[in-house]
Design an enzyme around this catalytic site. Structure first.
Site, PDB file in Angstrom:
ATOM      1  N   ASP A  78       0.859  -1.187   0.000  1.00 14.58           N
ATOM      2  CA  ASP A  78       0.000   0.000   0.000  1.00 14.58           C
ATOM      3  C   ASP A  78       0.896   1.239   0.000  1.00 14.58           C
ATOM      4  OD1 ASP A  78      -2.170   1.645   0.121  1.00 14.58           O
ATOM      5  OD2 ASP A  78      -2.755   1.133   2.173  1.00 14.58           O
ATOM      6  N   ASP A 127      -2.814   2.558  -6.140  1.00 10.54           N
ATOM      7  CA  ASP A 127      -1.827   2.648  -5.061  1.00 10.54           C
ATOM      8  C   ASP A 127      -1.735   1.427  -4.158  1.00 10.54           C
ATOM      9  OD1 ASP A 127      -4.323   3.061  -3.955  1.00 10.54           O
ATOM     10  OD2 ASP A 127      -3.653   4.591  -2.553  1.00 10.54           O
ATOM     11  N   GLU A 128      -2.406   0.327  -4.495  1.00 10.57           N
ATOM     12  CA  GLU A 128      -2.271  -0.861  -3.660  1.00 10.57           C
ATOM     13  C   GLU A 128      -2.514  -2.129  -4.463  1.00 10.57           C
ATOM     14  OE1 GLU A 128      -5.295  -1.575  -0.637  1.00 10.57           O
ATOM     15  OE2 GLU A 128      -6.548  -0.010  -1.524  1.00 10.57           O
TER      16      GLU A 128
END
EC number: 2.7.7.7
Length: 365
Positions: A14, A108-109
């Site tokens: 993350d 983003d993860e």
């Protein structure tokens, strides 16, 4: 206690305050300052906040007005999604150096299954540390990671040592870790559900574990089975490299509330054009059209219709949406409209049953 379920080596990576961190990286003048990516105007919404801004209670999905009130020194930066996507692809390419089993959740993860990895490294913890170091050196951003035997625990663990940290929950630590976990930190338990659990005397994983399956199903329906299993460390969903979308949508928030259906239809046409572009780019069509209406008092309403055939054309989407708009009276003036299409043709290609890793592995994470 022996846990009778498949064990994998799963990493959840993350990125730390991703959008805001990209902006601070690209503009040194923003480093160390409280910034928010999003709109500062009355109807603006915060998409992401830097850690400096979070200290003042600024959070994503907060109105720009409220964010500025919490942090008068807050600097608003307009989002640059092409740039975020560019950085995200660089990060994803690093993941692929270790495994092809990468399941992105957003820009983003992502989840990574490194049970069998390209480096032949038996330690998922060392792999996670190496990936985070490479992201820092090659991209210039920090990332946090959670490592454990399944996606649920890895996701929860990635929040533990943020920012720029990681946490490993080894197989023998899983049950104790979940028992002491605050219920609001369980992935899938939102604020409303957490409040309901508090009223039922459920504050920790141990409290949740003490409740029977029948009790949880009675109070939480189908989600009750999910809570019953995850608190026992059971979450067998595999990392899916090619996530098939269940729906495609587009929506708009308006600067001024709309009270006339005529003005709404004009906005809905623009939304339908955008939706058509997204569908054709992905070569997807669907049967179920859903109209999303958010009123000025923030109440939300959805209206849906399922057609006997697949569609992707703007004219057919708009025709059905118009029917849904006039289906019932509006409760109030409207601040947001959205159209989504589900029941997609991709569903026809789904296997009847998801296959998962069935062999039990023993290892050190």
């Amino acid at each position: 206690m022996k846990m009778d379920f498949p064990q994998r080596k799963i990493i959840h990576v993350d990125m730390d305050a991703f959008y805001a961190s990209v902006e601070q990286m690209d503009d040194p003048n923003l480093k160390g300052k409280p910034i928010a990516v999003g709109g500062a105007e009355k109807r603006g919404v915060v998409a992401a906040a830097s850690y400096e801004a979070r200290k003042f209670g600024v959070r994503s999905a907060m109105s720009g007005f409220m964010a500025k009130r919490n942090c008068p020194e807050l600097i608003f930066v307009p989002p640059r999604f092409p740039r975020y996507k560019e950085i995200s692809l660089k990060i994803r390419n690093i993941f692929f150096d270790y495994t092809d089993l990468v399941e992105p959740l957003s820009l983003d993860e992502a989840y990574l299954d490194v049970t069998l990895n390209k480096k032949g490294n038996p330690s998922a913890s060392l792999i996670a540390a190496e990936i985070r170091q490479r992201i820092l050196e090659e991209v210039g951003l920090t990332a946090s990671a959670g490592i454990s035997i399944n996606k649920f625990i890895a996701k929860v663990a990635s929040d533990y040592n943020k920012p720029n940290g990681q946490k490993t929950v080894n197989p023998e630590e899983v049950l104790a870790f979940l028992e002491q976990l605050e219920i609001r930190k369980f992935y899938g338990v939102g604020k409303v559900t957490a409040d309901k659990m508090y009223h039922l005397g459920i504050f920790t994983g141990n409290d949740l574990k003490s409740k029977s399956l029948e009790f949880l199903q009675m109070h939480f329906g189908k989600s009750g089975s999910y809570y019953y299993q995850v608190v026992r460390g059971i979450h067998n969903s595999p990392v899916k490299p090619n996530r098939i979308p269940k729906s495609v949508g587009a929506e708009r928030t308006f600067n001024e509330n709309l009270s006339s259906e005529i003005f709404m239809l004009e906005r809905l046409e623009h939304i339908a054009i955008e939706l058509e572009k997204r569908l054709k780019k992905s070569k997807i069509s669907g049967k179920t059209i859903t109209l999303k209406i958010k009123y000025s008092d923030f109440t939300l309403q959805t209206r849906s219709k399922t057609l006997p055939y697949y569609i992707a054309e703007k004219s057919l989407i708009l025709e059905t949406t118009k029917e849904l708009l006039y289906q019932d009276r509006l409760n109030n003036s409207v601040r947001l409209l959205g159209i989504s299409i589900s029941n997609l043709n991709t569903d026809r290609n789904k296997p009847l049953e998801e296959k998962s890793l069935s062999v039990q592995l023993k290892f050190d994470l």
